[in-house]
Design a protein around this motif. Structure first.
Motif, PDB file in Angstrom:
ATOM      1  N   SER A  58       0.849  -1.196   0.000  1.00  0.00           N
ATOM      2  CA  SER A  58       0.000   0.000   0.000  1.00  0.00           C
ATOM      3  C   SER A  58       0.886   1.248   0.000  1.00  0.00           C
ATOM      4  O   SER A  58       2.096   1.175   0.245  1.00  0.00           O
ATOM      5  N   GLU A  60       0.842   3.443   2.286  1.00  0.00           N
ATOM      6  CA  GLU A  60       1.331   3.534   3.667  1.00  0.00           C
ATOM      7  C   GLU A  60       2.565   2.653   3.872  1.00  0.00           C
ATOM      8  O   GLU A  60       3.509   3.056   4.551  1.00  0.00           O
ATOM      9  N   ASP A  61       2.559   1.451   3.292  1.00  0.00           N
ATOM     10  CA  ASP A  61       3.732   0.579   3.358  1.00  0.00           C
ATOM     11  C   ASP A  61       4.925   1.249   2.683  1.00  0.00           C
ATOM     12  O   ASP A  61       6.058   1.179   3.171  1.00  0.00           O
ATOM     13  N   VAL A  63       5.415   4.496   2.255  1.00  0.00           N
ATOM     14  CA  VAL A  63       5.866   5.622   3.078  1.00  0.00           C
ATOM     15  C   VAL A  63       6.759   5.108   4.203  1.00  0.00           C
ATOM     16  O   VAL A  63       7.812   5.698   4.496  1.00  0.00           O
ATOM     17  N   GLU A  64       6.384   3.997   4.825  1.00  0.00           N
ATOM     18  CA  GLU A  64       7.203   3.401   5.877  1.00  0.00           C
ATOM     19  C   GLU A  64       8.564   2.976   5.327  1.00  0.00           C
ATOM     20  O   GLU A  64       9.609   3.183   5.959  1.00  0.00           O
ATOM     21  N   HIS A  67      10.618   6.056   4.762  1.00  0.00           N
ATOM     22  CA  HIS A  67      11.088   6.548   6.066  1.00  0.00           C
ATOM     23  C   HIS A  67      12.342   5.782   6.484  1.00  0.00           C
ATOM     24  O   HIS A  67      13.317   6.379   6.966  1.00  0.00           O
ATOM     25  N   LYS A 109       3.975  10.628  -3.163  1.00  0.00           N
ATOM     26  CA  LYS A 109       3.418  10.347  -1.830  1.00  0.00           C
ATOM     27  C   LYS A 109       4.305   9.384  -1.060  1.00  0.00           C
ATOM     28  O   LYS A 109       4.502   9.535   0.145  1.00  0.00           O
ATOM     29  N   GLY A 113       7.810   9.931   2.655  1.00  0.00           N
ATOM     30  CA  GLY A 113       8.282   9.259   3.864  1.00  0.00           C
ATOM     31  C   GLY A 113       9.698   9.669   4.227  1.00  0.00           C
ATOM     32  O   GLY A 113      10.044   9.775   5.407  1.00  0.00           O
TER      33      GLY A 113
END
Length: 153
Positions: A58, A60-61, A63-64, A67, A109, A113
């Motif tokens: 995803s 979100e994955d 972005v992690e 990071h 997007k 991260g």
């Protein structure tokens, strides 16, 4: 404790030992007042974050994973600065590569991260120029890879 070390502690970030190169290159090069850091793949506290955005990961994955790349960039930067991150004057430029399907269009997007981390750690000096591009694959199957250019005192 330095200003940047204090900021990292407040953010709950513990820098790992810098990752050793996996091929014939050096982790960073200092030229004048600039540090050029080789691409850092998405190795987090639980190991390498692998996968493909738009298929099995995803945003979100991603972005992690980005990071984690940022944390590894800062670890290499600390080594380049002889352990003193207060020497960092500016995050100049980041180049983000996202392992993704051909139809995935949210690379910016994902690479946020790393970008958001740089601003959180270095404040206004963390604002930078950037590229965020898709790639059909990355070394070791990494989800994300980010390189950077930094100005130091």
């Amino acid at each position: 404790m330095s200003r940047i070390d204090t900021q990292l502690a407040e953010l709950g970030i513990i820098l790992p030992e810098p990752v050793a190169p996996v091929a014939n290159y050096v982790p960073y090069v200092i030229s004048g007042k600039q540090v050029f850091i080789s691409g850092q793949v998405s190795i987090g506290a639980n190991g390498l974050i692998t996968g493909k955005l738009g298929a099995d990961l995803s945003i979100e994955d991603g972005v992690e994973a980005a990071h984690a790349c940022g944390v590894n960039l800062i670890a290499q930067l600390r080594a380049a600065c002889g352990g003193d991150l207060d020497r960092v004057k500016r995050v100049v430029k980041l180049g983000g590569f996202v392992n993704c399907t051909p139809d995935f269009v949210d690379q910016p997007k994902v690479v946020n991260g790393t970008s958001d981390l740089m601003v959180a750690v270095f404040g206004d000096a963390g604002r930078h120029a950037r590229a965020a591009v898709g790639a059909p694959s990355l070394p070791l199957g990494a989800a994300v890879e980010v390189d950077g250019v930094f100005e130091i005192a």
